[in-house]
Structure formats: C-alpha cells, structure tokens
Design an enzyme around this catalytic site. Structure first.
Site, PDB file in Angstrom:
ATOM      1  N   GLU A 124       1.584 -11.446   6.403  1.00 26.37           N
ATOM      2  CA  GLU A 124       0.501 -10.686   7.047  1.00 26.37           C
ATOM      3  C   GLU A 124       0.788 -10.677   8.547  1.00 26.37           C
ATOM      4  O   GLU A 124       0.572 -11.661   9.248  1.00 26.37           O
ATOM      5  CB  GLU A 124      -0.857 -11.323   6.766  1.00 26.37           C
ATOM      6  CG  GLU A 124      -1.297 -11.286   5.307  1.00 26.37           C
ATOM      7  CD  GLU A 124      -1.942  -9.955   4.921  1.00 26.37           C
ATOM      8  OE1 GLU A 124      -1.887  -9.000   5.740  1.00 26.37           O
ATOM      9  OE2 GLU A 124      -2.506  -9.876   3.805  1.00 26.37           O
ATOM     10  N   HIS A 140       0.829  -1.206   0.000  1.00 19.14           N
ATOM     11  CA  HIS A 140       0.000   0.000   0.000  1.00 19.14           C
ATOM     12  C   HIS A 140       0.871   1.268   0.000  1.00 19.14           C
ATOM     13  O   HIS A 140       1.996   1.231  -0.448  1.00 19.14           O
ATOM     14  CB  HIS A 140      -1.007  -0.044   1.152  1.00 19.14           C
ATOM     15  CG  HIS A 140      -1.775  -1.322   1.201  1.00 19.14           C
ATOM     16  ND1 HIS A 140      -2.773  -1.626   0.308  1.00 19.14           N
ATOM     17  CD2 HIS A 140      -1.659  -2.414   2.014  1.00 19.14           C
ATOM     18  CE1 HIS A 140      -3.263  -2.843   0.566  1.00 19.14           C
ATOM     19  NE2 HIS A 140      -2.598  -3.348   1.598  1.00 19.14           N
TER      20      HIS A 140
END
Length: 265
Positions: A144, A9
């Site tokens: 993650e 991101h």
C-alpha cells in the site's frame, strides 16, 4: 524467477479516490515501471501482469492465472485511503502465516528496501485475509504505497520521479529476496537528488553544505509543470548499490528527504 505482478483494481473498479487521483492509475503506472526495470536490468526474470492497461479483471481471475502459470512470487500494487488524515506505506502478507515463514522473510526484505527510498511514513508490516494473499499458491505480498486522499502523499503520487523511485524500491527488494543478477550493461544512470528549490540561492546553500561534508554536489535547472526549479544533484552512478551508498552519505549529512532517480540512456 517468475513474477506475477498485479496492479490492483482497473477498468470499472477505480479503487480508492482522492484529490483528483484514481488508485487504479497509480497502481498501473508503478507496476509498469517495476516490469520495465526488472526486464531491462536483470537476468532470468519473467514478468506476467494481471493487466497492462485500464481493464477490468476479477480477483479470482488474477489468482487463478498466477497459480496456473506457476509463478514464484505474487506482488500486488495498491494505494490506500482513509479519511484524509492517515498517511504512509504499509504492506501485507496473509494472516495465517508466521513471522518465520518464507513469505515473511521475503516481505521483510521487500519492506526494508521500499521504505528506504519511498519518502513515506513507515506504518509497518501487517497481515490480512485479502483474496490475493489467501488464494495464491506461491508467496504473495500486497503493498500500500501511500494514502491517495492525503494531501502530502497524493502530492508525491503525482510526481513520475517518485513513482519511478517507488518502483525501484520494489525491484531492489525483489533482487535481494530472490538473488537476482544484474545484466552487465544496462545503460542506466542512478542520480542522487538532494533537494529541489524554486530559489536558486537555497539550492546554492544546499550544495555548499554538502560540499562541506566532502560530498560532490552541483545544481541542475529543470522545468516542472511550467515552473523553474533548481535541483541539487549529489552524483550519478551506473550501479544502484553505489547510488544507495551516496544517498546514505547525503542523509547522514542531514538531508533526510534525498532520493534516487533512474535515467535510461
């Protein structure tokens, strides 16, 4: 070894959000720490990052850059989110790959080293058709690192020492997977932390318990967000592998939430 390091991101894409945190910021912080450890501690490692600040970059730009550069490994750093109830760590390789592939072997090593130290629930090793795993020509892994909308995981994410430890876990995996060699004098201390308490009496009890198991331990006073804490330290070491051995001794003594911090001179 040429590592393409991708903090997920960035810029207009915040990623997941929760409990006052933006995923893009956590990803970048962990990735910058990974780069710092690798370049300062290990020989013959070149790191190229998809971004080093809060900038916008498409997935195609990221994978094209890694492919054109000829990276040996693509590592994408992320945090997760769901509905506030899920928590823990998981990682991904591409869904087309077998468990006996080279990429899976790298992933197994990375997973083992990261989950040793990250203090998160282990949600396992997974596969998916994510762009950065599908469009890269080299082995690739996406991690993650907790659920940003879970109160327990988010509390860890706010702690810079935790982010440093997670970065170190990734580096440990890379070092083992690619047989990286440590520099002779890196000027770093690895400290084993066996608990932090606001009540000094509790810290003293923890210290005495460790000493009863023949483990060196002492108390250090630290200030965190303006509050006084008493931290029980169980040794400081110049080499990670020695700190890791002590960490295992501390956990065997019953302190399962112990962890290692890194301090540069």
């Amino acid at each position: 070894m040429k590592l393409y390091l991708d903090p997920g991101h960035g810029g207009s894409d915040t990623g997941a959000q929760g409990i006052g945190l933006n995923e893009k910021n956590i990803n970048l912080d962990i990735a910058l720490r990974i780069r710092s450890i690798l370049t300062s501690q290990y020989e013959d490692v070149t790191v190229r990052m998809s971004r080093t600040d809060d900038s916008t970059k498409s997935l195609t730009e990221r994978t094209n850059e890694a492919n054109d550069w000829g990276a040996d490994y693509y590592l994408s750093i992320h945090c997760n989110s769901f509905d506030g109830s899920a928590q823990g760590y998981e990682d991904y390789i591409h869904s087309s790959l077998s468990d006996s592939s080279t990429t899976a072997d790298y992933r197994d090593t990375m997973h083992n080293e990261i989950t040793k130290v990250n203090q998160l629930r282990n949600r396992g090793k997974k596969k998916a058709n994510f762009h950065v795993l599908r469009e890269t020509t080299m082995s690739a892994l996406l991690t993650e690192n907790g659920f940003i909308d879970n109160a327990d995981d988010a509390e860890l994410m706010t702690d810079p020492e935790w982010r440093q430890t997670v970065a170190q876990g990734h580096v440990n995996g890379l070092a083992k997977a690619f047989n990286l060699q440590e520099k002779e004098d890196a000027g770093t201390l690895y400290k084993v932390v066996a608990g932090s308490f606001q009540a000094k009496k509790n810290a003293e009890n923890r210290m005495k318990d460790l000493q009863s198991h023949d483990i060196e331990a002492y108390i250090m006073s630290v200030s965190v967000s303006g509050k006084q804490w008493y931290r029980v330290q169980a040794g400081a070491f110049a080499k990670w592998k020695n700190a890791e051995k002590r960490l295992q001794q501390v956990k065997d003594a019953g302190v399962h939430d112990a962890y290692i911090t890194r301090e540069d001179s």
